[in-house]
Design a protein around this motif. Sequence first.
Motif, short mmCIF file in Angstrom:
data_model
loop_
_atom_site.label_atom_id
_atom_site.label_comp_id
_atom_site.label_asym_id
_atom_site.label_seq_id
_atom_site.Cartn_x
_atom_site.Cartn_y
_atom_site.Cartn_z
N MET A 141 16.68 11.42 6.28
CA MET A 141 17.75 12.41 6.41
C MET A 141 17.83 13.08 7.78
SD MET A 141 19.21 11.92 3.69
CE MET A 141 20.54 12.99 4.17
N LEU A 142 16.81 12.89 8.59
CA LEU A 142 16.80 13.53 9.90
C LEU A 142 18.02 13.19 10.76
CD1 LEU A 142 15.21 15.43 11.71
CD2 LEU A 142 13.91 13.45 12.55
N PRO A 143 18.49 11.93 10.76
CA PRO A 143 19.69 11.63 11.56
C PRO A 143 20.90 12.47 11.17
CG PRO A 143 18.58 9.60 10.93
CD PRO A 143 17.91 10.70 10.16
N THR A 144 21.04 12.80 9.90
CA THR A 144 22.17 13.63 9.46
C THR A 144 22.04 15.04 10.04
OG1 THR A 144 22.55 12.42 7.41
CG2 THR A 144 23.27 14.71 7.46
N ILE A 145 20.85 15.61 9.94
CA ILE A 145 20.65 16.97 10.46
C ILE A 145 20.89 17.00 11.96
CG2 ILE A 145 18.95 18.80 10.78
CD1 ILE A 145 17.66 17.98 8.18
N GLN A 146 20.39 15.98 12.66
CA GLN A 146 20.57 15.93 14.11
C GLN A 146 22.04 15.75 14.49
OE1 GLN A 146 17.86 12.71 14.92
NE2 GLN A 146 16.20 14.10 15.51
N ALA A 147 22.76 14.96 13.70
CA ALA A 147 24.18 14.73 13.99
C ALA A 147 24.99 16.00 13.81
CB ALA A 147 24.72 13.62 13.08
N VAL A 148 24.66 16.77 12.77
CA VAL A 148 25.42 17.99 12.47
C VAL A 148 25.05 19.13 13.43
CG1 VAL A 148 25.95 19.74 10.73
CG2 VAL A 148 25.71 17.34 10.05
N ALA A 149 23.74 19.32 13.66
CA ALA A 149 23.29 20.46 14.46
C ALA A 149 23.20 20.14 15.95
CB ALA A 149 21.92 20.93 13.96
N GLY A 150 23.16 18.85 16.28
CA GLY A 150 22.90 18.45 17.66
C GLY A 150 21.41 18.16 17.81
N LYS A 151 21.07 17.00 18.30
CA LYS A 151 19.67 16.58 18.35
C LYS A 151 18.79 17.57 19.09
CE LYS A 151 16.95 12.37 19.00
NZ LYS A 151 17.00 10.93 19.39
N GLN A 152 19.34 18.19 20.14
CA GLN A 152 18.56 19.14 20.93
C GLN A 152 18.27 20.43 20.17
OE1 GLN A 152 21.70 18.42 21.25
NE2 GLN A 152 22.91 20.29 21.58
N ASN A 153 18.95 20.65 19.06
CA ASN A 153 18.78 21.89 18.27
C ASN A 153 17.92 21.69 17.03
OD1 ASN A 153 20.48 23.46 19.97
ND2 ASN A 153 22.27 22.56 19.00
N VAL A 154 17.36 20.49 16.88
CA VAL A 154 16.52 20.19 15.71
C VAL A 154 15.09 20.00 16.20
CG1 VAL A 154 16.17 18.66 13.75
CG2 VAL A 154 18.49 19.14 14.56
N ILE A 155 14.20 20.87 15.74
CA ILE A 155 12.85 20.96 16.31
C ILE A 155 11.79 20.63 15.27
CG2 ILE A 155 11.19 22.51 17.42
CD1 ILE A 155 13.64 24.15 18.36
N LEU A 156 10.86 19.77 15.65
CA LEU A 156 9.69 19.50 14.81
C LEU A 156 8.74 20.68 14.93
CD1 LEU A 156 8.02 17.55 13.05
CD2 LEU A 156 7.09 16.60 15.17
N ALA A 157 8.46 21.35 13.82
CA ALA A 157 7.70 22.60 13.85
C ALA A 157 6.30 22.43 13.29
CB ALA A 157 8.45 23.67 13.04
N LYS A 158 5.47 23.43 13.51
CA LYS A 158 4.15 23.48 12.89
C LYS A 158 4.28 24.09 11.50
CE LYS A 158 1.61 23.93 17.24
NZ LYS A 158 0.67 24.76 18.04
N ALA A 159 3.27 23.86 10.69
CA ALA A 159 3.26 24.43 9.34
C ALA A 159 3.05 25.93 9.40
CB ALA A 159 2.15 23.79 8.52
N THR A 160 3.44 26.61 8.31
CA THR A 160 3.21 28.03 8.19
C THR A 160 2.38 28.32 6.95
OG1 THR A 160 4.29 30.16 7.72
CG2 THR A 160 5.48 28.17 7.09
N THR A 161 1.55 29.36 7.02
CA THR A 161 0.69 29.69 5.88
C THR A 161 1.37 30.62 4.88
OG1 THR A 161 -0.36 31.34 7.32
CG2 THR A 161 -1.52 29.26 6.99
N GLY A 162 2.67 30.87 5.08
CA GLY A 162 3.43 31.54 4.04
C GLY A 162 3.64 30.60 2.87
N GLY A 163 4.03 31.13 1.72
CA GLY A 163 4.21 30.31 0.53
C GLY A 163 5.65 30.37 0.02
N GLU A 164 6.03 29.39 -0.78
CA GLU A 164 7.40 29.26 -1.28
C GLU A 164 7.39 28.49 -2.59
OE1 GLU A 164 10.83 28.96 -2.38
OE2 GLU A 164 10.78 30.09 -0.51
N ASP A 165 8.00 29.06 -3.64
CA ASP A 165 7.90 28.36 -4.93
C ASP A 165 8.88 27.21 -5.08
OD1 ASP A 165 10.32 29.51 -5.74
OD2 ASP A 165 9.51 30.38 -7.57
N PHE A 166 9.65 26.91 -4.04
CA PHE A 166 10.38 25.64 -3.97
C PHE A 166 9.40 24.48 -4.14
CE2 PHE A 166 12.28 22.10 -1.58
CZ PHE A 166 13.58 22.08 -2.08
N SER A 167 8.15 24.74 -3.81
CA SER A 167 7.09 23.73 -3.90
C SER A 167 6.96 23.14 -5.30
CB SER A 167 5.76 24.33 -3.47
OG SER A 167 5.43 25.46 -4.29
N TYR A 168 7.23 23.94 -6.33
CA TYR A 168 7.09 23.43 -7.69
C TYR A 168 8.14 22.36 -7.99
CZ TYR A 168 3.91 27.34 -8.43
OH TYR A 168 2.86 28.23 -8.34
#
Length: 433
Positions: free
Chosen positions: A351-378
Amino acid sequence: MLIKKLQYPLLFCFGLLATTTTLAQELDPEIAAAAKEIENKVIEWRRDIHQNPELSNREFETAKKIAKHLKSLNIEVTENVAKTGVVGILKGDKPGKTVALRADIDALPVTERTDVPFKSTVKTTFLDTEVGVSHACGHDTHVAILMGVAEILAKHKNKINGTVKFIFQPAEEGPPPGEEGGAKLMIKEGVLKNPDVDAIFGLHINAGTPVNMIKYKPGGTMAAVERFVINVKGTQTHGSAPWSGVDPIMISAKIIDGLQTIISREAPLVDEAAVITVGKITSGVRFNIIPESAEMIGTVRTLDPKMRELIIRRMKEMVPAIAKAYNAEATIEFQNNTSITYNDPDLVKQMLPTIQAVAGKQNVILAKATTGGEDFSYFQEVVPGFYFFLGGKPETLEKAAAHHTPDFYIDESGLLLGVKVMSQLTLDYLNAQ
């Protein structure tokens, strides 16, 4: 009423996921035009929800607004899912897979301090304390974005090969004590069934990421969150004669010290980060009395399933052993608050090509993980999922206030990108099957 594009606060928003073999290289012009056309409406929804926040499992009015909007689009609606959740089902003109889009709808017990015309002045009682209520994590923006996506897709059913399930989830911040809620309860009540969901997407608006930028990470992107409670039982005695008793406060200090060696000496931190924090210690009543017991409450954060298993196992072994070494007893109990928010690597790649096409490749950044939590995980434990961050920091702001704080603030001009990305991800995922 037309609303001027703003430089006001929003919060974390959630994006979408897809598995595709061939993906659109640009935003569908009709979808782009439709998104721009309803931008002011999306901002208006956001402001209304922001001004009228509701706590977890109490999102009654918010749910009514969502359900009314979905019904107006002739989307099949189920209300009171997991207490106050709303689920909408939109069937495309052609058969295919089912993709779920999720937005969380609850607010926080935080008194808002921002100076905006739609500022929340709502107050309530939370855990016996009078508090303000505000969308200090951006869930209001998530709701508005997904309502916008629902309107666009409902008007373009001819472009959909399959089914879209809109999940408006209550209690992401956690249900009140003694209640069930959130993603776990939605799954328990069958939200991913009938029709069975093949993939799920979510996005979170991020106050620290520049507006119109997107951050993502394959694999573990947010941490599993465990709450633990340690009870230490010693022997009470006079503070002047510690040898005549067993000091649970001193033993608690030894336990805290020992637990940190799991992180510093046993956890393979080159793989992923991990944290053990003791946030509260309760013991004693007087300066010259060594008490009988002590209680510690804390959290464990992990981004790797094997490391999570190792840390919890070693904590269970270490706590009673340290206490026994000092002639005391200790127990430890765990409560899981969220699992690892794990982005399926194959789905991210697809799906990355879609995000890059919509937002612009230069605006899509590979990030580091965060130690916050989110129940989307379930949801991601049941079906492949992709969860990413949508920028909301105004260009004029050097440093943004953190989420869950009174000064939380986001630039609403970033909502348009959220609507575009979620809409296009949905279409590309379903139409590439």
